[in-house]
Design a protein around this motif. Structure first.
Motif, mmCIF file in Angstrom:
data_model
loop_
_atom_site.group_PDB
_atom_site.id
_atom_site.type_symbol
_atom_site.label_atom_id
_atom_site.label_comp_id
_atom_site.label_asym_id
_atom_site.label_seq_id
_atom_site.Cartn_x
_atom_site.Cartn_y
_atom_site.Cartn_z
ATOM 1 N N LYS A 151 0.856 -1.173 0.000
ATOM 2 C CA LYS A 151 0.000 0.000 0.000
ATOM 3 C C LYS A 151 0.899 1.232 0.000
ATOM 4 C CE LYS A 151 -3.750 2.304 2.517
ATOM 5 N NZ LYS A 151 -4.642 2.266 3.723
ATOM 6 N N GLU A 183 1.003 5.455 0.165
ATOM 7 C CA GLU A 183 0.275 6.677 0.502
ATOM 8 C C GLU A 183 1.175 7.876 0.236
ATOM 9 O OE1 GLU A 183 -0.840 6.390 4.576
ATOM 10 O OE2 GLU A 183 -2.279 4.755 4.258
ATOM 11 N N ASN A 231 1.671 12.100 0.580
ATOM 12 C CA ASN A 231 1.261 13.302 1.300
ATOM 13 C C ASN A 231 1.703 14.498 0.468
ATOM 14 O OD1 ASN A 231 0.771 15.451 2.979
ATOM 15 N ND2 ASN A 231 1.617 14.461 4.812
ATOM 16 N N THR A 263 6.302 10.023 0.731
ATOM 17 C CA THR A 263 5.602 8.805 0.320
ATOM 18 C C THR A 263 5.836 7.718 1.353
ATOM 19 O OG1 THR A 263 5.876 9.345 -2.021
ATOM 20 C CG2 THR A 263 5.348 7.066 -1.485
#
Length: 556
Positions: free
Chosen positions: A444, A446, A448, A458
């Protein structure tokens, strides 16, 4: 080898020749003799149906003059000509040509075969060389000339009662072994007997029935004849080169420079002994210099197919322009130059074709680029890269060429040439489906976006399996690749550095995928390698590439 057994045949001394300063500016009149000269040289001569097929091909290619045979000497050739007439297979504007010896019963039979033809070239000949006059005919010059004159008279008499248009062609056969002064004397006698004028031209065909000297000597002979006709404007000067010395094409080209208007030859040079001059070769030579050859040769594979089925002779794989391998490079340096040259040609949108080692664009012949580079043990990294890109769209980074090229060379040294599919299969095995101690289970990512650039914006959470044991780690980095590398280091399983990363689309449109390439170095051993990943999602492709690389670094 007693070389003193042979001597050079001296036929001419031309000191003020002009042909070396000339250039070929236009195509000659082409006359195909495939159905006569070519056919008589076949081990198994063509059937009538095969002759029809060949004739139709020659018409389709754009030949306006086609010698169809010797109808007075063979029933099958007589029947073939009658089928052409009876089935209305001769298009308007196409002259058929028939050969006959200068004998009354043969000329009479020839005109019977021609009944109903609108336009025909009637070709008579007799041998004039010093050697044949001596050992074959045992005749004087006057007796030999009389044969040509009597034959012309007979053709003229039958022409007066013929409904169609007859053009005369005369050949002093074995011209290359004839004194040029005597050849001219006979040809002038034929022209006068026929009543040739500027409005009623006759074809004087000067055959190198046997090549006896270098092409420049033949050019001198042709220029001398062209300059010494009493009225050059009443003559269509033709040549019929053979290939005994292997210089038939050069002989024909220099003859054009020397004044020849017309060339008789065959497709791919089929003919007696070493063959007739190759019209395919000549035409493409002109085409490659920006000259319209006045023949439709944009589908060479079709021409080869019909020729080989009718003649039962294969076209050699190295035959100029037409051979299977003439647009193929095995040498690594050649492959690299072709690859770079074609890229530049495409990028620049050049008006003129300029690609190393390829004098002509294969597409102009109906050929494809796919066969340009073939891989064997002599091939280099550039050739392998070219095949992967041109066939499958993979644009390997420059430094990866050597790595994968050496893998392929290891195969070719054992088995010889390999097909593009074998290269792609090995690429898949080595990079896309590499087996190793690491397996990606899930991840996963993510981002920002509120954090400044060049910061750890990241976050990745990844579950991996190492030798069957699962482990989950998290890390932050400057993008997915950096985050993944740090997560792997944090796992205590690997310690690597990333040397390079490249990506590109694989295909076009909404269904296109992304290909990612990453070069990584193992810290403890300093070993480097590449990994490749492919996916519709570029982030997934890049993560796959990293796992491809670490499996190659840490695998057995």
């Amino acid at each position: 080898m007693n070389y003193k057994k042979y001597k050079k045949f001296q036929t001419i001394k031309l000191k003020d020749r002009t042909w070396p300063d000339k250039e070929i500016a236009k195509a000659p009149i082409w006359c195909s003799v495939d159905l006569r000269d070519g056919n008589q040289a076949l081990i198994n001569p063509m059937t009538v149906d095969e002759k029809i097929k060949m004739f139709n091909l020659l018409v389709e290619l754009g030949f306006k003059e086609i010698e169809v045979g010797f109808p007075s000497a063979s029933q099958i050739e007589f029947d073939f000509l009658r089928r052409l007439v009876d089935e209305n297979l001769i298009p308007d504007g196409v002259k058929i040509q028939v050969l006959t010896q200068a004998r009354q019963h043969l000329i009479k039979r020839t005109f019977e075969a021609l009944e109903g033809v609108k336009e025909a070239v009637l070709h008579i000949y007799n041998s004039t060389s010093i050697l044949q006059r001596d050992v074959v005919f045992n005749m004087s010059k006057e007796e030999i000339k009389a044969i040509a004159v009597e034959g012309t008279k007979l053709v003229k008499e039958y022409t007066e009662e013929f409904n169609g248009k007859i053009y005369l062609e005369y050949s002093p056969e074995s011209f290359t072994g004839t004194e040029v002064e005597y050849a001219l004397e006979i040809c002038e006698a034929v022209l006068d007997t026929w009543g040739a004028t500027e409005d009623k031209k006759a074809i004087i065909n000067l055959p190198s029935t046997v090549e006896m000297d270098t092409p420049n000597v033949f050019a001198d002979q042709i220029e001398w004849m062209s300059r010494n006709f009493s009225n050059r404007n009443r003559v269509i000067l033709s040549v019929h080169p053979h290939n005994d010395r292997g210089t038939g094409v050069a002989t024909a080209e220099l003859a054009i420079l020397a004044g020849a208007d017309r060339i008789e030859g065959t497709l791919f040079g089929n003919g007696e002994r070493t063959g007739n001059v190759d019209i395919i070769n000549l035409a493409y030579n002109m085409f490659s210099h920006g000259i319209d050859p006045n023949l439709k040769l944009d589908d060479i594979n079709k021409v080869i197919d019909i020729y080989e089925r009718c003649c039962k002779i294969p076209v050699h794989i190295r035959h100029p322009y037409a051979g299977e391998l003439v647009f193929t490079a095995f040498s690594g340096s050649h492959q690299d130059a072709i690859n770079k040259g074609m890229k530049k040609y495409m990028e620049r949108g050049s008006e003129h074709w300029e690609v190393p080692y390829l004098p002509i664009d294969p597409r102009d012949l109906g050929r494809e680029y796919e066969a340009l580079v073939r891989i064997n043990s002599q091939s280099g990294k550039g050739g392998v890269a070219f095949v992967l890109e041109s066939h499958y769209g993979y644009k390997m980074p420059k430094r990866m060429h050597k790595e994968f090229g050496e893998i392929i060379q290891g195969i070719t040294e054992k088995v010889g040439e390999i097909a593009p599919k074998v290269i792609m299969d090995k690429f898949t095995e080595e990079y896309l489906e590499v087996k190793g101690p690491f397996k990606l289970i899930k991840f996963k990512v993510e981002d920002n976006d509120g954090i400044e650039d060049n910061r750890e914006n990241t976050k990745i959470k990844i579950a991996i399996s190492y030798n069957g044991e699962e482990k989950t780690v998290e890390a932050k980095g400057n993008g997915p690749i950096d985050s993944l590398k740090k997560a792997l280091v944090k796992s205590k399983l690997v310690e690597t550095s990333i040397m390079d990363y490249i990506e590109h689309s694989l295909g076009e449109g909404s269904e296109a995928k992304a290909a990612a390439y990453v070069e990584m170095k193992r810290v403890d051993t300093q070993k480097t390698t590449f990994g490749v990943g492919v996916d519709s999602n570029i982030t997934v492709a890049s993560i796959k590439a990293v796992f491809s690389a670490i499996n190659r670094l840490y695998g057995n």
